[in-house]
Design a protein around this motif. Structure first.
Motif, PDB file in Angstrom:
ATOM      1  N   ALA A  12      13.350  -4.037 -25.385  1.00 42.17           N
ATOM      2  CA  ALA A  12      12.651  -2.840 -25.852  1.00 42.17           C
ATOM      3  C   ALA A  12      11.482  -2.498 -24.925  1.00 42.17           C
ATOM      4  O   ALA A  12      11.262  -1.326 -24.590  1.00 42.17           O
ATOM      5  N   ARG A  13      10.738  -3.520 -24.502  1.00 38.08           N
ATOM      6  CA  ARG A  13       9.618  -3.276 -23.592  1.00 38.08           C
ATOM      7  C   ARG A  13      10.130  -2.772 -22.237  1.00 38.08           C
ATOM      8  O   ARG A  13       9.512  -1.889 -21.628  1.00 38.08           O
ATOM      9  N   LEU A  14      11.238  -3.304 -21.757  1.00 38.53           N
ATOM     10  CA  LEU A  14      11.828  -2.822 -20.510  1.00 38.53           C
ATOM     11  C   LEU A  14      12.200  -1.341 -20.626  1.00 38.53           C
ATOM     12  O   LEU A  14      11.993  -0.574 -19.688  1.00 38.53           O
ATOM     13  N   GLU A  15      12.716  -0.948 -21.774  1.00 38.38           N
ATOM     14  CA  GLU A  15      13.050   0.458 -21.987  1.00 38.38           C
ATOM     15  C   GLU A  15      11.797   1.327 -21.959  1.00 38.38           C
ATOM     16  O   GLU A  15      11.802   2.428 -21.395  1.00 38.38           O
ATOM     17  N   GLU A  16      10.699   0.829 -22.557  1.00 40.10           N
ATOM     18  CA  GLU A  16       9.427   1.555 -22.522  1.00 40.10           C
ATOM     19  C   GLU A  16       8.937   1.717 -21.083  1.00 40.10           C
ATOM     20  O   GLU A  16       8.493   2.800 -20.686  1.00 40.10           O
ATOM     21  N   ILE A  17       9.004   0.635 -20.338  1.00 43.43           N
ATOM     22  CA  ILE A  17       8.559   0.675 -18.939  1.00 43.43           C
ATOM     23  C   ILE A  17       9.397   1.661 -18.149  1.00 43.43           C
ATOM     24  O   ILE A  17       8.864   2.437 -17.351  1.00 43.43           O
ATOM     25  N   LEU A  18      10.694   1.663 -18.373  1.00 41.15           N
ATOM     26  CA  LEU A  18      11.576   2.593 -17.682  1.00 41.15           C
ATOM     27  C   LEU A  18      11.162   4.039 -17.949  1.00 41.15           C
ATOM     28  O   LEU A  18      11.096   4.855 -17.036  1.00 41.15           O
ATOM     29  N   GLN A  19      10.858   4.339 -19.197  1.00 38.40           N
ATOM     30  CA  GLN A  19      10.414   5.691 -19.542  1.00 38.40           C
ATOM     31  C   GLN A  19       9.120   6.046 -18.819  1.00 38.40           C
ATOM     32  O   GLN A  19       8.986   7.149 -18.285  1.00 38.40           O
ATOM     33  N   LEU A  20       8.179   5.117 -18.780  1.00 34.48           N
ATOM     34  CA  LEU A  20       6.908   5.374 -18.099  1.00 34.48           C
ATOM     35  C   LEU A  20       7.111   5.605 -16.606  1.00 34.48           C
ATOM     36  O   LEU A  20       6.510   6.507 -16.014  1.00 34.48           O
ATOM     37  N   VAL A  21       7.955   4.806 -16.005  1.00 35.20           N
ATOM     38  CA  VAL A  21       8.208   4.929 -14.566  1.00 35.20           C
ATOM     39  C   VAL A  21       8.943   6.236 -14.264  1.00 35.20           C
ATOM     40  O   VAL A  21       8.632   6.914 -13.288  1.00 35.20           O
ATOM     41  N   GLN A  22       9.889   6.596 -15.098  1.00 36.84           N
ATOM     42  CA  GLN A  22      10.642   7.827 -14.878  1.00 36.84           C
ATOM     43  C   GLN A  22       9.754   9.066 -15.009  1.00 36.84           C
ATOM     44  O   GLN A  22       9.982  10.057 -14.326  1.00 36.84           O
ATOM     45  N   ASN A  23       8.767   9.003 -15.880  1.00 36.68           N
ATOM     46  CA  ASN A  23       7.859  10.144 -16.046  1.00 36.68           C
ATOM     47  C   ASN A  23       6.962  10.314 -14.830  1.00 36.68           C
ATOM     48  O   ASN A  23       6.489  11.410 -14.562  1.00 36.68           O
ATOM     49  N   ALA A  24       6.715   9.226 -14.130  1.00 37.85           N
ATOM     50  CA  ALA A  24       5.934   9.229 -12.885  1.00 37.85           C
ATOM     51  C   ALA A  24       4.562   9.880 -13.033  1.00 37.85           C
ATOM     52  O   ALA A  24       4.030  10.436 -12.092  1.00 37.85           O
ATOM     53  N   ASN A  25       3.994   9.813 -14.228  1.00 36.80           N
ATOM     54  CA  ASN A  25       2.649  10.323 -14.447  1.00 36.80           C
ATOM     55  C   ASN A  25       1.597   9.238 -14.223  1.00 36.80           C
ATOM     56  O   ASN A  25       0.416   9.483 -14.392  1.00 36.80           O
ATOM     57  N   GLU A  26       2.047   8.055 -13.882  1.00 39.03           N
ATOM     58  CA  GLU A  26       1.152   6.926 -13.694  1.00 39.03           C
ATOM     59  C   GLU A  26       0.715   6.855 -12.233  1.00 39.03           C
ATOM     60  O   GLU A  26       1.456   7.237 -11.335  1.00 39.03           O
ATOM     61  N   ASP A  27      -0.487   6.332 -12.026  1.00 42.70           N
ATOM     62  CA  ASP A  27      -0.933   6.143 -10.640  1.00 42.70           C
ATOM     63  C   ASP A  27      -0.248   4.920 -10.045  1.00 42.70           C
ATOM     64  O   ASP A  27       0.384   4.136 -10.742  1.00 42.70           O
ATOM     65  N   ILE A  28      -0.374   4.763  -8.755  1.00 46.45           N
ATOM     66  CA  ILE A  28       0.347   3.721  -8.027  1.00 46.45           C
ATOM     67  C   ILE A  28      -0.017   2.322  -8.510  1.00 46.45           C
ATOM     68  O   ILE A  28       0.843   1.444  -8.598  1.00 46.45           O
ATOM     69  N   ASP A  29      -1.276   2.099  -8.870  1.00 44.36           N
ATOM     70  CA  ASP A  29      -1.680   0.771  -9.350  1.00 44.36           C
ATOM     71  C   ASP A  29      -1.047   0.460 -10.695  1.00 44.36           C
ATOM     72  O   ASP A  29      -0.597  -0.663 -10.934  1.00 44.36           O
ATOM     73  N   ARG A  30      -1.001   1.446 -11.574  1.00 44.16           N
ATOM     74  CA  ARG A  30      -0.369   1.253 -12.885  1.00 44.16           C
ATOM     75  C   ARG A  30       1.138   1.051 -12.715  1.00 44.16           C
ATOM     76  O   ARG A  30       1.735   0.199 -13.371  1.00 44.16           O
ATOM     77  N   LEU A  31       1.758   1.814 -11.833  1.00 45.00           N
ATOM     78  CA  LEU A  31       3.187   1.632 -11.575  1.00 45.00           C
ATOM     79  C   LEU A  31       3.482   0.223 -11.071  1.00 45.00           C
ATOM     80  O   LEU A  31       4.458  -0.403 -11.482  1.00 45.00           O
ATOM     81  N   TYR A  32       2.624  -0.264 -10.180  1.00 45.32           N
ATOM     82  CA  TYR A  32       2.800  -1.619  -9.648  1.00 45.32           C
ATOM     83  C   TYR A  32       2.748  -2.648 -10.788  1.00 45.32           C
ATOM     84  O   TYR A  32       3.600  -3.541 -10.870  1.00 45.32           O
ATOM     85  N   LYS A  33       1.771  -2.511 -11.676  1.00 41.99           N
ATOM     86  CA  LYS A  33       1.653  -3.448 -12.802  1.00 41.99           C
ATOM     87  C   LYS A  33       2.861  -3.371 -13.722  1.00 41.99           C
ATOM     88  O   LYS A  33       3.367  -4.390 -14.196  1.00 41.99           O
ATOM     89  N   LEU A  34       3.322  -2.157 -13.967  1.00 39.07           N
ATOM     90  CA  LEU A  34       4.503  -1.989 -14.816  1.00 39.07           C
ATOM     91  C   LEU A  34       5.737  -2.624 -14.177  1.00 39.07           C
ATOM     92  O   LEU A  34       6.534  -3.280 -14.865  1.00 39.07           O
ATOM     93  N   LEU A  35       5.904  -2.443 -12.881  1.00 35.50           N
ATOM     94  CA  LEU A  35       7.063  -3.021 -12.205  1.00 35.50           C
ATOM     95  C   LEU A  35       6.991  -4.539 -12.153  1.00 35.50           C
ATOM     96  O   LEU A  35       8.018  -5.224 -12.269  1.00 35.50           O
ATOM     97  N   LYS A  36       5.795  -5.086 -12.007  1.00 36.62           N
ATOM     98  CA  LYS A  36       5.642  -6.552 -12.060  1.00 36.62           C
ATOM     99  C   LYS A  36       6.012  -7.069 -13.438  1.00 36.62           C
ATOM    100  O   LYS A  36       6.684  -8.090 -13.581  1.00 36.62           O
ATOM    101  N   GLU A  37       5.546  -6.365 -14.475  1.00 35.63           N
ATOM    102  CA  GLU A  37       5.881  -6.767 -15.837  1.00 35.63           C
ATOM    103  C   GLU A  37       7.387  -6.686 -16.054  1.00 35.63           C
ATOM    104  O   GLU A  37       7.987  -7.595 -16.641  1.00 35.63           O
TER     105      GLU A  37
END
Length: 66
Positions: A12-37
């Motif tokens: 479920a958390r992976l699905e949430e992260i996927l949605q956040l990454v696909q929206n691409a409204n996050e800055d590069i540092d936040r994207l990096y943290k999400l991808l590490k998670e």
């Protein structure tokens, strides 16, 4: 991972992260943290699947021996 996950909550958390990454409204540092998670969650899920696979095979082997 800081939080204790079950397989279902990790997926479920992976699905949430996927949605956040696909929206691409996050800055590069936040994207990096999400991808590490996501990487850690994928490793957790893979390990859990291998663990359950081994347990199921063991159960099936013991049932076949009876």
């Amino acid at each position: 991972m800081e939080q204790e996950y079950t397989y279902a909550t990790a997926v479920a958390r992976l699905e949430e992260i996927l949605q956040l990454v696909q929206n691409a409204n996050e800055d590069i540092d936040r994207l990096y943290k999400l991808l590490k998670e996501a990487d850690e969650l994928i490793k957790f899920c893979r390990a859990r699947l291998y663990e359950v696979d081994g347990e199921v095979k063991s159960i099936l082997d013991s049932l076949g021996a009876e």
